[in-house]
Design a protein around this motif. Structure first.
Motif, PDB file in Angstrom:
ATOM      1  N   GLU A  19       0.359  13.052   5.453  1.00 35.62           N
ATOM      2  CA  GLU A  19       0.482  12.209   6.940  1.00 35.62           C
ATOM      3  C   GLU A  19      -0.164  10.795   6.818  1.00 35.62           C
ATOM      4  OE1 GLU A  19      -1.260  12.996  11.261  1.00 35.62           O
ATOM      5  OE2 GLU A  19      -0.860  14.738  10.145  1.00 35.62           O
ATOM      6  N   GLN A  20      -1.303  10.827   6.420  1.00 41.92           N
ATOM      7  CA  GLN A  20      -2.269   9.798   6.314  1.00 41.92           C
ATOM      8  C   GLN A  20      -1.665   8.618   5.192  1.00 41.92           C
ATOM      9  OE1 GLN A  20      -4.803   8.973   8.525  1.00 41.92           O
ATOM     10  NE2 GLN A  20      -4.004  10.953   9.173  1.00 41.92           N
ATOM     11  N   GLU A  21      -1.124   8.967   4.162  1.00 38.40           N
ATOM     12  CA  GLU A  21      -0.441   8.099   3.402  1.00 38.40           C
ATOM     13  C   GLU A  21       0.755   7.352   3.753  1.00 38.40           C
ATOM     14  OE1 GLU A  21      -1.420   6.915   0.205  1.00 38.40           O
ATOM     15  OE2 GLU A  21      -3.291   7.914   0.462  1.00 38.40           O
ATOM     16  N   GLN A  23       1.507   6.411   6.763  1.00 44.43           N
ATOM     17  CA  GLN A  23       1.074   5.298   7.447  1.00 44.43           C
ATOM     18  C   GLN A  23       1.424   4.067   6.632  1.00 44.43           C
ATOM     19  OE1 GLN A  23       0.608   5.297  10.660  1.00 44.43           O
ATOM     20  NE2 GLN A  23       0.450   7.868  10.707  1.00 44.43           N
ATOM     21  N   VAL A  26       5.088   3.401   6.893  1.00 47.13           N
ATOM     22  CA  VAL A  26       5.089   2.791   8.458  1.00 47.13           C
ATOM     23  C   VAL A  26       5.022   1.202   8.152  1.00 47.13           C
ATOM     24  CG1 VAL A  26       4.770   2.782  10.650  1.00 47.13           C
ATOM     25  CG2 VAL A  26       4.959   4.881   9.643  1.00 47.13           C
ATOM     26  N   ALA A  27       3.982   0.995   7.804  1.00 50.60           N
ATOM     27  CA  ALA A  27       3.804  -0.629   7.649  1.00 50.60           C
ATOM     28  C   ALA A  27       4.876  -1.304   6.714  1.00 50.60           C
ATOM     29  CB  ALA A  27       2.445  -0.857   7.163  1.00 50.60           C
ATOM     30  N   HIS A  38       8.587   6.402  12.379  1.00 50.34           N
ATOM     31  CA  HIS A  38       7.329   7.236  12.623  1.00 50.34           C
ATOM     32  C   HIS A  38       7.533   8.393  11.841  1.00 50.34           C
ATOM     33  CE1 HIS A  38      10.962   8.082  15.372  1.00 50.34           C
ATOM     34  NE2 HIS A  38      10.567   9.451  15.145  1.00 50.34           N
ATOM     35  N   ILE A  39       6.388   9.003  12.034  1.00 53.48           N
ATOM     36  CA  ILE A  39       5.907  10.557  11.157  1.00 53.48           C
ATOM     37  C   ILE A  39       5.984  11.557  12.015  1.00 53.48           C
ATOM     38  CG2 ILE A  39       4.310  11.491   9.869  1.00 53.48           C
ATOM     39  CD1 ILE A  39       3.275   8.609   9.254  1.00 53.48           C
TER      40      ILE A  39
END
Length: 101
Positions: A19-21, A23, A26-27, A38-39
Protein backbone atom coordinates in the motif's frame (compact mmCIF):
# COMPACT_ATOMS: atom_id res chain seq x y z
CA UNK A 1 -14.41 6.81 -20.03
CA UNK A 2 -12.29 3.82 -19.02
CA UNK A 3 -11.11 2.55 -15.66
CA UNK A 4 -7.87 0.60 -15.52
CA UNK A 5 -7.27 -1.66 -12.52
CA UNK A 6 -4.09 -3.37 -11.42
CA UNK A 7 -4.77 -6.09 -8.86
CA UNK A 8 -2.16 -7.19 -6.33
CA UNK A 9 -1.97 -10.38 -4.29
CA UNK A 10 0.58 -9.77 -1.54
CA UNK A 11 2.70 -12.12 0.52
CA UNK A 12 1.32 -12.48 4.07
CA UNK A 13 2.23 -9.48 6.19
CA UNK A 14 3.25 -7.32 3.20
CA UNK A 15 -0.07 -5.65 2.37
CA UNK A 16 0.69 -2.44 4.27
CA UNK A 17 4.12 -2.16 2.65
CA UNK A 18 2.60 -2.65 -0.82
CA UNK A 19 0.00 0.00 0.00
CA UNK A 20 2.79 2.43 0.91
CA UNK A 21 4.83 1.56 -2.20
CA UNK A 22 1.80 2.19 -4.42
CA UNK A 23 1.89 5.84 -3.37
CA UNK A 24 4.95 6.13 -5.64
CA UNK A 25 2.90 4.71 -8.53
CA UNK A 26 0.16 7.26 -7.84
CA UNK A 27 2.75 10.03 -8.21
CA UNK A 28 4.17 8.54 -11.43
CA UNK A 29 0.70 8.17 -12.97
CA UNK A 30 -0.19 11.76 -12.05
CA UNK A 31 3.03 12.99 -13.67
CA UNK A 32 2.03 11.09 -16.83
CA UNK A 33 -1.38 12.81 -16.85
CA UNK A 34 -3.32 9.82 -15.51
CA UNK A 35 -6.77 10.67 -14.19
CA UNK A 36 -7.82 10.02 -10.61
CA UNK A 37 -5.32 7.35 -9.58
CA UNK A 38 -6.16 5.77 -6.24
CA UNK A 39 -5.50 2.73 -4.11
CA UNK A 40 -8.16 0.37 -2.77
CA UNK A 41 -7.18 -1.89 0.11
CA UNK A 42 -9.26 -5.01 0.63
CA UNK A 43 -11.24 -4.92 3.86
CA UNK A 44 -13.50 -7.93 3.28
CA UNK A 45 -13.71 -10.13 0.19
CA UNK A 46 -14.17 -13.63 -1.15
CA UNK A 47 -11.33 -16.12 -1.12
CA UNK A 48 -8.89 -15.40 -3.93
CA UNK A 49 -9.72 -11.71 -4.25
CA UNK A 50 -6.76 -9.32 -4.51
CA UNK A 51 -5.42 -7.62 -1.40
CA UNK A 52 -4.96 -4.24 -3.09
CA UNK A 53 -6.28 -2.64 -6.29
CA UNK A 54 -4.74 0.34 -8.04
CA UNK A 55 -7.17 2.28 -10.26
CA UNK A 56 -6.88 5.13 -12.71
CA UNK A 57 -9.24 6.70 -15.22
CA UNK A 58 -8.66 7.58 -18.85
CA UNK A 59 -10.93 9.23 -21.42
CA UNK A 60 -10.08 6.60 -24.06
CA UNK A 61 -7.81 3.61 -24.66
CA UNK A 62 -5.21 5.61 -26.57
CA UNK A 63 -4.77 7.99 -23.64
CA UNK A 64 -4.49 5.04 -21.25
CA UNK A 65 -1.87 3.34 -23.42
CA UNK A 66 0.13 6.58 -23.65
CA UNK A 67 0.00 7.05 -19.87
CA UNK A 68 1.10 3.46 -19.25
CA UNK A 69 3.97 3.84 -21.75
CA UNK A 70 5.13 7.09 -20.13
CA UNK A 71 5.21 5.46 -16.71
CA UNK A 72 6.74 2.10 -17.64
CA UNK A 73 9.63 3.54 -19.68
CA UNK A 74 10.92 5.46 -16.64
CA UNK A 75 13.94 4.04 -14.81
CA UNK A 76 12.20 4.97 -11.55
CA UNK A 77 9.29 2.68 -12.45
CA UNK A 78 11.55 -0.19 -13.41
CA UNK A 79 13.34 -0.01 -10.05
CA UNK A 80 10.01 0.29 -8.24
CA UNK A 81 8.61 -2.70 -10.13
CA UNK A 82 11.60 -4.85 -9.26
CA UNK A 83 11.17 -4.09 -5.55
CA UNK A 84 7.40 -4.64 -5.71
CA UNK A 85 7.78 -8.12 -7.22
CA UNK A 86 9.46 -9.26 -3.99
CA UNK A 87 6.33 -8.32 -2.01
CA UNK A 88 3.80 -10.08 -4.24
CA UNK A 89 2.57 -13.67 -4.27
CA UNK A 90 1.85 -13.40 -8.02
CA UNK A 91 2.28 -10.93 -10.85
CA UNK A 92 -0.21 -8.05 -10.91
CA UNK A 93 -3.10 -8.38 -13.35
CA UNK A 94 -4.53 -5.49 -15.36
CA UNK A 95 -8.23 -5.11 -16.08
CA UNK A 96 -9.67 -2.32 -18.22
CA UNK A 97 -13.34 -1.46 -17.92
CA UNK A 98 -15.53 0.74 -20.09
CA UNK A 99 -17.66 2.93 -17.84
CA UNK A 100 -21.30 2.54 -18.85
CA UNK A 101 -23.35 5.63 -18.15
Amino acid sequence: MYVSRLTFHTHPGKTHEVEQELQALVAMVRQAGGGRPHILRNHFASLGAPDIVFEQEAPDLEALENQIAQVTKRKEFQQWSSHMSELLAQSPKREVYLVVE
